[in-house]
Design a protein around this motif. Structure first.
Motif, mmCIF file in Angstrom:
data_model
loop_
_atom_site.group_PDB
_atom_site.id
_atom_site.type_symbol
_atom_site.label_atom_id
_atom_site.label_comp_id
_atom_site.label_asym_id
_atom_site.label_seq_id
_atom_site.Cartn_x
_atom_site.Cartn_y
_atom_site.Cartn_z
ATOM 1 N N ALA A 58 0.640 -0.937 -0.030
ATOM 2 C CA ALA A 58 0.128 0.361 -0.321
ATOM 3 C C ALA A 58 0.827 1.244 -0.030
ATOM 4 N N CYS A 59 2.104 0.876 1.095
ATOM 5 C CA CYS A 59 2.440 2.793 0.896
ATOM 6 C C CYS A 59 3.596 2.363 -0.496
ATOM 7 N N ALA A 93 8.659 -2.418 8.775
ATOM 8 C CA ALA A 93 8.135 -1.480 7.693
ATOM 9 C C ALA A 93 8.613 -0.739 7.193
ATOM 10 N N VAL A 94 8.950 0.229 7.770
ATOM 11 C CA VAL A 94 10.150 1.421 7.168
ATOM 12 C C VAL A 94 10.880 0.749 6.100
ATOM 13 N N THR A 95 11.564 0.198 6.320
ATOM 14 C CA THR A 95 12.358 -0.980 6.129
ATOM 15 C C THR A 95 12.059 -1.969 4.916
ATOM 16 N N ALA A 96 11.772 -2.275 4.421
ATOM 17 C CA ALA A 96 10.371 -2.868 3.916
ATOM 18 C C ALA A 96 10.142 -1.902 2.760
ATOM 19 N N TRP A 97 9.947 -0.739 2.229
ATOM 20 C CA TRP A 97 9.157 -0.517 1.505
ATOM 21 C C TRP A 97 10.836 0.174 0.462
ATOM 22 N N ARG A 98 10.131 -0.446 -0.939
ATOM 23 C CA ARG A 98 10.810 -0.134 -2.135
ATOM 24 C C ARG A 98 10.189 0.710 -2.144
ATOM 25 N N GLN A 99 9.362 1.779 -2.606
ATOM 26 C CA GLN A 99 9.047 3.110 -3.210
ATOM 27 C C GLN A 99 9.270 4.004 -1.931
ATOM 28 N N ARG A 100 10.463 4.089 -1.572
ATOM 29 C CA ARG A 100 10.271 5.213 -0.541
ATOM 30 C C ARG A 100 10.161 6.892 -0.690
ATOM 31 N N PRO A 101 9.356 7.258 1.397
ATOM 32 C CA PRO A 101 9.443 8.639 1.197
ATOM 33 C C PRO A 101 10.901 9.289 1.083
ATOM 34 N N ASP A 102 10.113 10.710 1.095
ATOM 35 C CA ASP A 102 10.599 11.542 1.213
ATOM 36 C C ASP A 102 11.606 11.459 2.752
ATOM 37 N N PHE A 103 10.765 10.947 3.445
ATOM 38 C CA PHE A 103 11.258 11.866 5.342
ATOM 39 C C PHE A 103 9.412 10.678 5.762
ATOM 40 N N ILE A 125 15.857 7.555 4.518
ATOM 41 C CA ILE A 125 14.371 8.605 4.586
ATOM 42 C C ILE A 125 15.156 9.489 5.789
ATOM 43 N N GLY A 126 14.319 10.538 5.333
ATOM 44 C CA GLY A 126 14.700 11.497 6.387
ATOM 45 C C GLY A 126 13.595 11.499 7.369
ATOM 46 N N VAL A 127 13.993 12.269 8.674
ATOM 47 C CA VAL A 127 13.426 11.967 9.852
ATOM 48 C C VAL A 127 12.309 13.032 10.319
ATOM 49 N N GLU A 128 11.517 13.420 10.202
ATOM 50 C CA GLU A 128 10.018 14.245 11.747
ATOM 51 C C GLU A 128 10.120 14.129 12.824
ATOM 52 N N ALA A 129 10.840 15.030 13.795
ATOM 53 C CA ALA A 129 10.306 14.520 14.914
ATOM 54 C C ALA A 129 9.562 15.367 15.316
#
Length: 234
Positions: A58-59, A93-103, A125-129
């Motif tokens: 889905a992501c 899940a974050v590491t499983a994405w193939r179409q990675r978001p920018d953050f 992948i960038g991180v917003e805290a």
């Protein structure tokens, strides 16, 4: 003041019929908010039943659809606990994405947040805290990630004073973006605009315009936020 559009969050169609859910709907909304002036989008992909999900299928589909229609628009996904209460599953899940978001946004009030931040940074992948309380801001300042995050999100249920109290504790040099929720949304946006700080707005945060009337779309909310900021700037 720049505006990021939060397209859907956990909102349902029962709350507003224009809440985007499918990849095609999210992509169409991304085009509209970009044209309205948004610098980035934040979204919660949905599964076939309309539930929020971090599943790769889905992501990946949501990110790919937006990149097809607006290839230079930065895309952010949520890693919030309500999507999946298991922090280890969220990090995986974050590491499983193939179409990675920018953050991704990571809430510091949620158990296991450092592991999710590490997973995202390791994946490029960038991180917003996400900071909802002064304690969250102090946690960021103490952490090894304080100057590795893309920005700090000041996200409050209360009003402008609550936002300022959190913002004052964010380490110097860390970019900030403020947003509120429901009836306090526009108060927080106005305070951020007055302080020259970026903001977020969209159906995830509020369904109404500054005058209390129902917004027709995410693009209309973005337009209203930019108009508010321009007015204060003058």
């Amino acid at each position: 003041m720049a505006v990021k559009a939060c397209l859907n969050g956990g909102r349902t169609r029962a709350e507003h019929p224009a809440v985007p859910q499918t990849p095609a709907e999210l992509a169409a909304d991304a085009v509209a908010v970009r044209q309205a002036g948004a610098f980035a989008v934040h979204l919660h992909p949905r599964d076939a039943h309309g539930a929020q999900t971090l599943a790769a299928r889905a992501c990946d589909a949501a990110v790919a659809a937006i990149r097809t229609t607006t290839p230079r628009l930065p895309i952010g996904l949520s890693t919030a606990e309500p999507i999946d209460p298991d922090p280890f599953a969220r990090a995986a899940a974050v590491t499983a994405w193939r179409q990675r978001p920018d953050f991704v946004s990571v809430n510091l009030s949620e158990l296991g947040w450092p592991g999710i931040v590490r997973a995202a940074l390791h994946a490029g992948i960038g991180v917003e805290a996400g900071l909802a309380t002064p304690a969250d801001a102090e946690e960021l300042a103490r952490s090894p990630f304080s100057h590795q995050v893309l920005r700090a999100l000041v996200e409050v249920d209360g009003g402008a004073e609550e936002a300022r109290a959190i913002a004052d504790l964010i380490p110097a040099g860390v970019p900030q973006l403020w947003h509120g929720y429901e009836e306090r949304t526009w108060e927080v946006i106005e305070a951020a605009a007055g302080a020259g700080v970026d903001v977020r707005v969209g159906f995830e945060d509020t369904l109404v315009l500054p005058d209390g009337s129902l917004a027709a779309s995410n693009a209309e909310l973005v337009t209203a936020a930019l108009k508010l900021g321009d007015g204060l700037g003058r």
